[in-house]
Structure formats: structure tokens, C-alpha cells
Design a protein around this motif. Structure first.
Motif, short mmCIF file in Angstrom:
data_model
loop_
_atom_site.label_atom_id
_atom_site.label_comp_id
_atom_site.label_asym_id
_atom_site.label_seq_id
_atom_site.Cartn_x
_atom_site.Cartn_y
_atom_site.Cartn_z
N LEU A 78 8.99 18.70 -39.59
CA LEU A 78 8.15 19.10 -38.48
C LEU A 78 7.57 20.48 -38.79
O LEU A 78 8.30 21.43 -39.12
N ALA A 79 6.24 20.59 -38.71
CA ALA A 79 5.56 21.85 -39.01
C ALA A 79 5.25 22.58 -37.71
O ALA A 79 4.33 22.21 -36.97
N GLY A 80 6.02 23.59 -37.38
CA GLY A 80 5.79 24.34 -36.17
C GLY A 80 6.25 23.60 -34.93
O GLY A 80 6.70 22.45 -34.99
N ALA A 81 6.11 24.24 -33.81
CA ALA A 81 6.50 23.63 -32.54
C ALA A 81 5.47 22.60 -32.12
O ALA A 81 4.26 22.80 -32.30
N PRO A 82 5.90 21.49 -31.52
CA PRO A 82 4.94 20.52 -30.99
C PRO A 82 4.02 21.17 -29.96
O PRO A 82 4.43 22.08 -29.23
N VAL A 83 2.80 20.68 -29.92
CA VAL A 83 1.78 21.25 -29.03
C VAL A 83 1.57 20.31 -27.85
O VAL A 83 1.22 19.14 -28.03
N GLU A 84 1.76 20.84 -26.62
CA GLU A 84 1.62 20.03 -25.42
C GLU A 84 0.26 20.29 -24.78
O GLU A 84 -0.19 21.44 -24.65
N LYS A 85 -0.42 19.21 -24.36
CA LYS A 85 -1.72 19.34 -23.72
C LYS A 85 -2.00 18.09 -22.88
O LYS A 85 -1.88 16.97 -23.39
N ALA A 86 -2.32 18.29 -21.64
CA ALA A 86 -2.72 17.21 -20.73
C ALA A 86 -1.69 16.09 -20.68
O ALA A 86 -2.03 14.90 -20.71
N GLY A 87 -0.43 16.46 -20.60
CA GLY A 87 0.64 15.48 -20.48
C GLY A 87 1.02 14.77 -21.78
O GLY A 87 1.82 13.83 -21.76
N LYS A 88 0.42 15.21 -22.87
CA LYS A 88 0.73 14.62 -24.17
C LYS A 88 1.21 15.71 -25.13
O LYS A 88 0.89 16.89 -24.94
N THR A 89 1.97 15.29 -26.12
CA THR A 89 2.49 16.24 -27.11
C THR A 89 2.13 15.76 -28.50
O THR A 89 2.27 14.57 -28.82
N THR A 90 1.66 16.69 -29.32
CA THR A 90 1.31 16.38 -30.70
C THR A 90 2.34 17.00 -31.64
O THR A 90 2.61 18.20 -31.56
N HIS A 91 2.93 16.15 -32.48
CA HIS A 91 3.93 16.57 -33.46
C HIS A 91 3.30 16.48 -34.85
O HIS A 91 2.75 15.43 -35.22
N ARG A 92 3.40 17.54 -35.62
CA ARG A 92 2.82 17.54 -36.97
C ARG A 92 3.93 17.50 -38.02
O ARG A 92 4.84 18.34 -38.00
N TYR A 93 3.84 16.52 -38.90
CA TYR A 93 4.83 16.36 -39.97
C TYR A 93 4.15 16.49 -41.33
O TYR A 93 3.07 15.94 -41.56
N LEU A 94 4.82 17.19 -42.25
CA LEU A 94 4.33 17.40 -43.61
C LEU A 94 5.37 16.92 -44.61
O LEU A 94 6.58 17.14 -44.41
N GLN A 95 4.90 16.29 -45.67
CA GLN A 95 5.81 15.93 -46.76
C GLN A 95 5.01 15.68 -48.04
O GLN A 95 4.05 14.90 -48.04
N ASP A 96 5.41 16.36 -49.11
CA ASP A 96 4.83 16.15 -50.43
C ASP A 96 5.73 15.24 -51.25
O ASP A 96 6.93 15.10 -50.98
N ASP A 97 5.13 14.66 -52.30
CA ASP A 97 5.87 13.91 -53.32
C ASP A 97 6.61 12.71 -52.75
O ASP A 97 7.75 12.41 -53.12
N VAL A 98 5.94 12.00 -51.85
CA VAL A 98 6.44 10.71 -51.34
C VAL A 98 5.28 9.71 -51.42
O VAL A 98 4.14 10.09 -51.65
N HIS A 99 5.60 8.44 -51.24
CA HIS A 99 4.55 7.42 -51.34
C HIS A 99 4.45 6.56 -50.09
O HIS A 99 3.88 5.46 -50.13
N ASP A 100 4.96 7.04 -48.97
CA ASP A 100 4.80 6.32 -47.71
C ASP A 100 5.17 7.25 -46.57
O ASP A 100 5.75 8.33 -46.77
N PHE A 101 4.85 6.80 -45.36
CA PHE A 101 5.13 7.60 -44.16
C PHE A 101 5.36 6.63 -43.01
O PHE A 101 4.58 5.69 -42.81
N ALA A 102 6.44 6.87 -42.24
CA ALA A 102 6.74 6.05 -41.07
C ALA A 102 7.27 6.96 -39.96
O ALA A 102 7.71 8.08 -40.21
#
Length: 729
Positions: free
Chosen positions: A277-301
Motif C-alpha cells: 500500500l502506497a500512502g494512506a488511502p484517500v477518502e472522497k464522496a463516500g468512497k476510498t481509493t487504495h494505491r498498491y505498487l509492486q515491481d518484478d511480478v507478472h500478475d496482480f489480484a
């Protein structure tokens, strides 16, 4: 994946409409670039690579200098979940580098989610045709299908065209692979970025991905570019696209790269995902955005649910620094969280010690909720789903399943993740090799399968089965239908595919027994160090094991017999006799003359000699006497004939070992000794795990009631295991 099947099997020990994924027709479409030679797709029957990859394949061995992988792709994705409609609106920037020496005008992209768009997909067509089904065969009803839709694809502002293709000659209604024709060619060594708008309708979870209530497991959810393989990589002799359809048993294969994913969900939803998780999740208008970072992988779930309890978070201090271990679970399975966390931590330690140091900073496990069992037993980089159970007591079948599925799905992070095996074409490299290494870990934990039902004892059935005994009993050693190295879809049945797990684990265990555990451990470390982040083939595994063990004959023989072929081993004792060597009537040489000795004289001489010998040896055992014994043992050999040992046991308590090496269908052994033979035993140290029938490996001169009881016990155990495993086939 699929060792969720173990949970199903072990728990049993206790007791035509289609939703179209239509592509929108883009406006102002530029014509595809001209002047590019077409690059073919990998063949529909690809698999079982026999030619080793080149030393510089995939950018060469990863030495620790620079990036972990040769980063070919980068994904930047914005995804917003509608948890009521179970949809995802996605925008993606896909940056891809052309590693080849020729311009590329078309790329192939996986749309895996279309495997669930209706009965016409390759996935569901194969599921209907499978005589033994798939996993637990949860049905998909109307309104529960899922799909992924391309809404826009642009390259440098110009719209691209796309066409659904079926690289494996599947039904024309399959939409799991799409060819995108580019407005501008990608020059050799250059990179291009595709701006893609897409839309997902998640299916009700029936296999690997989907929703159940508010629970969402989001896998195979974004447009994912295929792999452009170059000469010297996995047997390729010319550039080729590797982009197979989404088959029933196939999984995934992709280039390594970087992921930057922003996930927007209602603010009361908990999210878990690949990476950090990159930084704190950002809340706006009743929704929250979570940002995830990862290098050197070949998939994301990822997963999202409003019913998750507070995650259990622990830290494991590994060779590459601290690793955050997180378990997501629902309140009804709170008892599962601690065992899953501990099994994950133990796996981090075991795999780091026996293969190589874990290279990432996170490991997230998800315990699927009640009603979403089919979300369990699935793996992605740094992120996996475990099992769930009401029985967490140490020693119980439920606890074994919970621990094993956790170990298995974590282990995929090495064999599928860090090694990047091609699970389409060579599933043995992931599922099979992972199963083998998982069971080594379970064995080191002394974690056997314990059956506690009283009636088992009454039937003479053993109540404890070791992990590798379970694998051997389910490996179809007596009638293997397909080579282990074959691809995941060209197989006789789901049951035959299942032996990718069991038969591989058994074959590798046999190699380990024959070369010695230290040699096998050296070889596996060599394999990992040489091929991490590089997509090895079966030939690369074979050569690393041959070199690392120093026993190429044993390794190559096993690969020829079991991995590239359907070799069946069944050595058995055909005959055992042991008779006194007595003087015979007739002419005998005596003081330079031929003297006729009659039968009466011979019998009298034998009796006299026996009495004299007995007087000197009053404590002699049965089977010891005045005359030597001639023992004859005949060994029959079927199909694959690995070297092994014959042990002959004698009445005086001694034994003699003989090498069984003949490649003929039989081998005879004749021994003259002072003691009578009592029994003959093949493979006395239990090294030949691939022998289809261990019950015919021994023979006694006299009938043994204990042996008969043992035979019944082994048979009953085999039968019991068969019915337990039946649910998985």
C-alpha cells in the motif's frame, strides 16, 4: 492452484445462454501498421520442452545487480468497484517493450474473465466435456456469468482495432484472447503504451475469481498482454507469441514488470492486494481509493469486502528485511486467522532457507468466507487465498488441510511467481514441483494426516498417512494416461491432470531418494538461483537437477520415463526358492577313479553328516544345517526400469543385497549360502516411489499371516484414499 482439492479430499475423510462480451466498434480507427512480418502463435499442442534455454534467455541470469527481473511491461490501472452490481470500471495504461529484433504490428492480449461469459467459452466447454468435472463443480446460473469488455484501445491517441482469436483451435465463441492491430509498429527494442478502457462484470465465484454476497475476489480481471518469446527461450527457434486460450485446467503465464494500481471501493470496504500500500488511502464522496505498487511480478489480484474482520498483521524478519504478513478473514472464521498466519510465516522461513530468500515486502493471505469455497486455493504474487475450516485443532484433518493449502498457495509464489513457469504448457513446473516442495515442508513439520475414526482401527487400517504416502496413493502409478510434461488441456481427463500434482511429487521424491537428500537440495537451489525471474522450461529443470545432483543418469532416466513419457514401473518378485544342495547318486571321483555310489549309500552318508553337524551346533536355527542352500530369486520388470536393490534375507539373520539393473523383462539371481533364504525384498529402503504396486515387492518362503494382514491394511488404506480423493478428480 488446485490444492484446494486437498481440502475437499481431506474433509471427505471425515464423513445455454451466454452474456456476450461484445467489443465496441471504435470510431476514427486508424489502419493497422503495414510492413511487419507476422509473428506466429505458439502451437496448440505446445508443451514438454526438451531443448534447454540459452544462457542469455530472458535477459540472462539475475545476478542481483540492477532490477530483480528484466521488466518488459508496466501496468498503471484505475479500477472502481460497484459492489452491488459486482462490476469494475477500469482504465489502464499498458506499456510494453519489444524485445525482438523485428518490428511488431500486432500484440495478443488475454481477456481471461471471458472464460466465464457463458457456455460457449473454451473454459466452460471443457468443463462440460470433463467426465470427472472440475474442483467442486459449482454451477453457474443465469445472471451469474461474468465477462470483460474492451471499450477503447488507443496508441499515441490513434484508435486500434481488435479481433478475437482462438490460438488453440477452441470454439469460435471463445473470447479469452484478442489480437490488437496497432496503428504504429513497435520498433525492435522500443516501447509503446496502449491506453485501454475496459469494463468487468464479475461472475458468481465458481472457480478462481468472482463475488459471493459482499465478498469479491478480483483475479484475471484486466487486459493482460501475452508473452513474446525469442529464439533460445523455452525451446523457441524464432519469435513467437505465447498466448493460449483460457482452458479449464490452464492458468497463467506473463512477462515480469511493474504494477501501479488504484482501487476505489465504498469507504466501509476492506481491501487486500498484490504488493504494498502506497500512502494512506484517500477518502472522497463516500468512497476510498487504495494505491498498491509492486515491481518484478507478472500478475496482480485483489479482494474487497465490507464483512472482513480487522486484519491479523504480523511481521517476519527475513534475509531481505521485514515482511508484512497479513490475513484477511470473516468473523465466522476467526479461528483460522492465527493458523494461516503461522503457516505463512513458517513457509517464508522454509522456502527462503531451502530455495532462496523471499524478495518481496508483503505476503497477504485471504480466508474465503462461507459460501465462497471456490475462491479458496488460488495464488497470485504476494497474495493468495487459503482454505477455511471449522476444525483447527492440531492433528485434525481440517487443520492439516488448512495448513497445507496455506503452504501450497504460498509456495506458488516461488514456482509460479518468482520462477515464472508457463502454466499453460508445462503445469508440472508449477503445480507439480510446488506440491513436491510443499510436502517436504509438511514432512519436516512432522505433520501427517491423522485419521481418528475408531472403525478404521477395527478394519486394520492405519490411522496415520504421511504426506508423500498420500501423494503416491493418488498418483495413478499403475496406469498413467499422460506424460507429466504435457500441457494442461491435451489430457485424457481431469483425473489425469490431477496427477500433475501427485505423480510429480512422487517422481521427484524418488529422484531425491536415489541421489540423496543433500544432492537434491543443492540441485533445487541451483535451479532457483539460475532461473529466478526467467521463465524456465522442463529442459532447464532437468539440466539443473542433473548438474546439481551429479547424477545425470538417474535424473535423465526419470525425465525420459515419467516426465516426457508415460513410463510405468512395477518390479516384483516372481519366484523365490531355497533348497539344500545335497550329494547325488551316480559316479563320483574317488582317489583318481570313478566310483558308482547308489541312492542308499548317499542317503546314509547324508544322515550321518547331519547328525555329526547337529551335535556340533546344538543351537542352530531352522534353515541352518550341514549342507549349503541354493537360493533362486526371479525379478520381473515392467516398462520403466530404474536401478534398485534386491535384498535376500537368510535364516541365520543375515542378508545380502544385489543390484537390479537389467533392462530386460526379468532378472534371475542365484546364491549358494550356508543358510536357507527366508524372504526376498525389492527396494528394502523404500527409494522407488514410482513403483505402481509395492505389495508384490516381497515374497516369503513360508506363508506369513502378518504379511496377509499387512496386505489387507495397505489395500484398505489405498481404497480409502481413493474414495477420499475421488471428490477432487
Amino acid at each position: 492452484m488446485h490444492s484446494h482439492r486437498v481440502a475437499v479430499a481431506l474433509s471427505s475423510l471425515l464423513a445455454l445462454s451466454s452474456v456476450p462480451a461484445l467489443a465496441k466498434t471504435p470510431a476514427n480507427v486508424a489502419a493497422p501498421a503495414a510492413g511487419c512480418a507476422a509473428i506466429p502463435l505458439a502451437a496448440a499442442d505446445a508443451g514438454a520442452v526438451r531443448t534447454a534455454s540459452a544462457a542469455d534467455a530472458w535477459g540472462g541470469a539475475r545476478t542481483g545487480q540492477g532490477t530483480l527481473s528484466d521488466r518488459v511491461v508496466a501496468y498503471s490501472i484505475d479500477a472502481e468497484l460497484d459492489p452491488v452490481k459486482h462490476t469494475i470500471a477500469g482504465k489502464q495504461k499498458l506499456t510494453w517493450r519489444n524485445r525482438s529484433a523485428q518490428p511488431v504490428c500486432s500484440v495478443y492480449v488475454h481477456l481471461y474473465l471471458n472464460g466465464f461469459d457463458g457456455p460457449g467459452s473454451t473454459f466452460m466447454t471443457e468443463q462440460r466435456a470433463s467426465s470427472s468435472g472440475f474442483r467442486s463443480n459449482v454451477a453457474t446460473r443465469d445472471g451469474e456469468y461474468g465477462y470483460i469488455r474492451l471499450d477503447k484501445v488507443r496508441q499515441n491517441g490513434a484508435a486500434a482495432t481488435w479481433t478475437f482469436v482462438q490460438p488453440d483451435d477452441g470454439p469460435k465463441t471463445d473470447r479469452s484472447v484478442v489480437r490488437i492491430d496497432l496503428p504504429q509498429p513497435v520498433a525492435p527494442g522500443a516501447s509503446t503504451t496502449l491506453d485501454i478502457d475496459f469494463f468487468d462484470q464479475l461472475p458468481r465465484v465458481v472457480a478462481r475469481t468472482g463475488y459471493y454476497g459482499s465478498f469479491h475476489l478480483v483475479g484475471q480481471w484486466f487486459p493482460k498482454i501475452g508473452v513474446l518469446e525469442l529464439p533460445g527461450e523455452r525451446g523457441a527457434t524464432a519469435p513467437r507469441w505465447n498466448a493460449h486460450e483460457f482452458h479449464l485446467h490452464s492458468e497463467f503465464y506473463a512477462d515480469y514488470g511493474s504494477y501501479d494500481v488504484r482501487i476505489t471501493v465504498p469507504k466501509d470496504y476492506t481491501v487486500g492486494a498484490t504488493g504494498q500500500l502506497a500512502g494512506a488511502p484517500v477518502e472522497k464522496a463516500g468512497k476510498t481509493t487504495h494505491r498498491y505498487l509492486q515491481d518484478d511480478v507478472h500478475d496482480f489480484a485483489w479482494t474487497a469486502d465490507k464483512r472482513y474482520a480487522k486484519p491479523l498483521v504480523k511481521t517476519w524478519n527475513g534475509p531481505n528485511g521485514p515482511v508484512e504478513v497479513k490475513v484477511l478473514y470473516h468473523p465466522e472464521y476467526a479461528s483460522n486467522a492465527e493458523p494461516v498466519a503461522q503457516a505463512t510465516i513458517d513457509s517464508l522461513a522454509y522456502f527462503s532457507k531451502t530455495l532462496g530468500a523471499y524478495p518481496y515486502r508483503t505476503a497477504t493471505a485471504v480466508v474465503p468466507p462461507y459460501g465462497a469455497d471456490e475462491a479458496g486455493g488460488m495464488e497470485y504474487p504476494t497474495f493468495f487465498t487459503a482454505d477455511s475450516t471449522d476444525m483447527v485443532e492440531p492433528g485434525s484433518v481440517g487443520r492439516f488441510a488448512l495448513d497445507f493449502v496455506t503452504v501450497h498457495e504460498f509456495g506458488h509464489g516461488y514456482f509460479y511467481g518468482i520462477l515464472g513457469s508457463n502454466e499453460f504448457e508445462e503445469p508440472m513446473l508449477d503445480e507439480g514441483m510446488n506440491e513436491y516442495w510443499d510436502q517436504r515442508m509438511m514432512t519436516s513439520r512432522k505433520q501427517d494426516i491423522v485419521l481418528t475414526r475408531p472403525w478404521l482401527k477395527a478394519l486394520g487400517i492405519g490411522t496415520r498417512i504421511t504426506p508423500f504416502e498420500m501423494e503416491r496413493l493418488g498418483a495413478s502409478l499403475g496406469d498413467p494416461a499422460d506424460p507429466l510434461g504435457r500441457n494442461s488441456w491435451a489430457r485424457l481427463s481431469s483425473g489425469s491432470y490431477n496427477t500433475v500434482y501427485t505423480r510429480t511429487a512422487t517422481a521427484m521424491r524418488q529422484i531425491e531418494a536415489l541421489v540423496g537428500t543433500p544432492a537434491m537440495e543443492r540441485a533445487m537451489k541451483l535451479y532457483y538461483e539460475r532461473w529466478k525471474f526467467r521463465h524456465p522450461s522442463l529442459a532447464d529443470l532437468r539440466d539443473a537437477l542433473a548438474e546439481g545432483t551429479g547424477k545425470p543418469d538417474i535424473v535423465n532416466g526419470a525425465f525420459d520415463a515419467y516426465i516426457y513419457g508415460t513410463g510405468r514401473t512395477d518390479d516384483r518378485i516372481e519366484r523365490l526358492s531355497s533348497d539344500e544342495v545335497l550329494p547325488l547318486p551316480g559316479y563320483h571321483a574317488y582317489k583318481g577313479k570313478q566310483v558308482l555310489v547308489g541312492s542308499k549309500a548317499i542317503d546314509a552318508a547324508i544322515e550321518k553328516h547331519r547328525k555329526a553337524w547337529k551335535a556340533k551346533h546344538p543351537d542352530a536355527k531352522d534353515g541352518q544345517g550341514a549342507f549349503p542352500y541354493r537360493t533362486v530369486v526371479v525379478v520381473r520388470r515392467d516398462a520403466a526400469k530404474p536401478p534398485q536393490v534386491l535384498r535376500i534375507n537368510f535364516a541365520d539373520g543375515s542378508h545380502r543385497d544385489f543390484p537390479v539393473t537389467s533392462q530386460e523383462s526379468w532378472q534371475r539371481f542365484v546364491v549358494t549360502a550356508r543358510s536357507k533364504a527366508t524372504s526376498a525384498q525389492l527396494d528394502p529402503d523404500g527409494l522407488l516411489r514410482m513403483d505402481a504396486n509395492k505389495l508384490n515387492d516381497s515374497r516369503t518362503l513360508e506363508s506369513q499371516p502378518a504379511a496377509a494382514r499387512r496386505w489387507f491394511g495397505d489395500f484398505a488404506t489405498l481404497l480409502h484414499s481413493f474414495f477420499a480423493l475421488l471428490a477432487t478428480l
